[in-house]
Scaffold this motif. Structure first.
Motif, PDB file in Angstrom:
ATOM      1  N   THR A 317      -1.528   3.686  -1.737  1.00  0.00           N
ATOM      2  CA  THR A 317      -1.041   2.595  -0.899  1.00  0.00           C
ATOM      3  C   THR A 317      -0.458   1.485  -1.763  1.00  0.00           C
ATOM      4  O   THR A 317       0.603   0.922  -1.443  1.00  0.00           O
ATOM      5  N   ALA A 318      -1.144   1.174  -2.873  1.00  0.00           N
ATOM      6  CA  ALA A 318      -0.639   0.149  -3.799  1.00  0.00           C
ATOM      7  C   ALA A 318       0.693   0.576  -4.406  1.00  0.00           C
ATOM      8  O   ALA A 318       1.607  -0.252  -4.578  1.00  0.00           O
ATOM      9  N   ALA A 321       3.457   0.127  -1.869  1.00  0.00           N
ATOM     10  CA  ALA A 321       3.753  -1.296  -1.677  1.00  0.00           C
ATOM     11  C   ALA A 321       4.441  -1.905  -2.889  1.00  0.00           C
ATOM     12  O   ALA A 321       4.997  -3.017  -2.793  1.00  0.00           O
ATOM     13  N   ILE A 323       3.010  -2.926  -5.676  1.00  0.00           N
ATOM     14  CA  ILE A 323       2.261  -4.016  -6.315  1.00  0.00           C
ATOM     15  C   ILE A 323       1.712  -3.653  -7.687  1.00  0.00           C
ATOM     16  O   ILE A 323       1.256  -4.530  -8.424  1.00  0.00           O
ATOM     17  N   SER A 395       2.683 -13.141  -1.348  1.00  0.00           N
ATOM     18  CA  SER A 395       3.437 -12.106  -0.626  1.00  0.00           C
ATOM     19  C   SER A 395       2.637 -11.550   0.540  1.00  0.00           C
ATOM     20  O   SER A 395       1.461 -11.878   0.741  1.00  0.00           O
ATOM     21  N   HIS A 397       1.510  -8.690   0.676  1.00  0.00           N
ATOM     22  CA  HIS A 397       0.551  -7.693   0.186  1.00  0.00           C
ATOM     23  C   HIS A 397      -0.657  -8.332  -0.485  1.00  0.00           C
ATOM     24  O   HIS A 397      -1.431  -7.635  -1.163  1.00  0.00           O
ATOM     25  N   MET A 400      -4.188  -6.808  -0.458  1.00  0.00           N
ATOM     26  CA  MET A 400      -4.446  -5.546  -1.153  1.00  0.00           C
ATOM     27  C   MET A 400      -5.169  -5.748  -2.482  1.00  0.00           C
ATOM     28  O   MET A 400      -5.525  -4.783  -3.160  1.00  0.00           O
TER      29      MET A 400
END
Length: 438
Positions: A317-318, A321, A323, A395, A397, A400
């Protein structure tokens, strides 16, 4: 094998490359200028001299200003060596070494004497060098022709056995410095003192290292190209990142290590990143994509972030995204050789066809397919950089990230571990580990 034993095949290979490109571009000869000293503005002092890498590719003369090579790929290369009469400075006499016999050598005492050595008509002669005004004054029409440079740069990625041996020796010298620097860190020294320990161990001056050494304590380790060298010790030594190389016969090493002052979570993170780095080294294989290796390592760093509790989501998932770039904002590594960031990394062929890196990974320094006899650095990193973290926190995100865990690591700066690797057909040769640097 000694350098003297390996050198004849090296010159033969360079002669063949020269012959090929001269025939292809309908030229008679390459004229390679070692370079000249550059004066400081409004001063009579000069900047540190850095020799033209095309010049030192042929022979280990890294301090030879105003010298020239004339090469046609068939006859013995001609070396025009500048040896002035000068009572102000120490004159470097022409060395007597294993390489002399491979050159037709002329010594000049005045830089302008090159005019008497070169043919009056320069048609068919291509100048390779930095000083365009010199080339124009001498009457060259062909100056750094792009097709010639592209050919030479592309093939420079393939290191001869002689070059590989020079780079092993360069790594061995740098390792001495790294060991001395680690000892100085554990003794509580300042960044400046650690740098002096490194230079003493390598017997280099600041100007002789292939790049400005990065010697960073604590939060300074989060500055990717930190070179400030603080003279005052921090209140407490927490972490130490050193990115420092050495030169041997003009060939660079480029090694990074990170240390923790105490056995703690940051020390465990270093060990985990070391495992990750060695896993990336194992992925260097003939025919593999360096870009794919970078992306795989990028995802691995996401897994490390997840393992150590820096993320509130899984690594995939990271990754989606984007990140992970906050913690690993640079490329996996680069070609290494006559220059720290050696040329040819983005070339698909000897015509210089450019291969773009993925838009999501703009800081990659090579997009080329991995092949045998290429030399790379592998240098994954994991950092806690205030400015990048601030952008991420602002942001969409932000949730996360486990910000408490991240904040605990900010005083340590970051981690980078870097080895220098020769790719062989059957295996990878880790010159840095072979030189006994863990």
């Amino acid at each position: 094998m000694t350098l003297a034993n390996l050198y004849p095949a090296h010159v033969s290979e360079l002669q063949q490359r020269a012959q090929n490109v001269l025939a292809r571009e309908n030229l008679d000869a390459l004229v390679i200028h070692s370079g000249k000293e550059l004066k400081v503005f409004l001063d009579d002092m000069s900047y540190p001299f850095k020799v033209n890498p095309h010049f030192k590719h042929w022979l280990p003369l890294v301090e030879a200003t105003n010298s020239w090579l004339i090469i046609n790929g068939s006859d013995k290369p001609k070396l025009v060596y500048y040896q002035p009469v000068d009572f102000w400075h120490k004159v470097i006499a022409l060395p007597d070494s294993y390489w002399n016999a491979f050159f037709d050598i002329t010594v000049i005492t005045k830089a302008t004497d090159i005019e008497q050595v070169l043919p009056y008509d320069k048609k068919g002669y291509a100048y390779l060098g930095e000083h365009i005004e010199v080339a124009q004054a001498l009457g060259f029409d062909s100056i750094n022709p792009e097709p010639v440079l592209s050919y030479l740069h592309y093939h420079r990625a393939y290191k001869t056995a002689y070059e590989q041996e020079c780079m092993r020796k360069s790594n061995a010298i740098a390792v001495k410095g790294h060991i001395a620097a680690k000892q100085a860190f554990l003794a509580g020294e300042t960044e400046f003192a650690i740098q002096q320990a490194y230079l003493k161990a390598t017997e280099h001056t600041d100007n002789q290292t292939p790049y400005g050494n990065i010697v960073a304590l604590n939060e300074n380790s989060a500055i990717l190209h930190y070179t400030a060298l603080e003279r005052t010790a921090p209140a407490a030594h927490k972490s130490f990142l050193i990115d420092a190389g050495a030169n041997f016969h003009g060939y660079a090493s480029d090694i990074t290590r990170t240390y923790a002052f105490e056995q703690n979570k940051f020390a465990d993170l270093i060990k985990r990143m070391d495992q990750l780095m060695l896993n990336a080294v194992a992925g260097l294989k003939p025919g593999a994509s360096y870009v794919d290796l970078h992306i795989a390592t990028y995802l691995d760093i996401g897994r490390v972030l997840q393992e150590f509790g820096f993320l509130t989501v899984d690594a995939d998932t990271a990754y989606e995204a984007g990140i992970i770039s906050t913690f690993f904002p640079h490329g996996l590594g680069h070609h290494l050789g006559l220059q720290t960031h050696d040329v040819g990394g983005f070339m698909a062929d000897e015509r210089g066809t450019h291969v773009n890196t993925p838009e999501q990974h703009p800081f990659l320094r090579t997009s080329r397919v991995v092949e045998t006899n290429q030399v790379f650095t592998i240098e994954p990193g994991l950092y806690f950089i205030d400015s990048l973290l601030a952008d991420l926190k602002a942001s969409a995100h932000a949730d996360m990230v486990n910000w408490q865990s991240v904040d605990e690591m900010r005083p340590y700066g970051g981690i980078r571990i870097e080895d220098n690797i020769i790719v062989h057909q059957s295996h990878n040769e880790n010159m840095t580990r072979d030189a006994k640097l863990d």
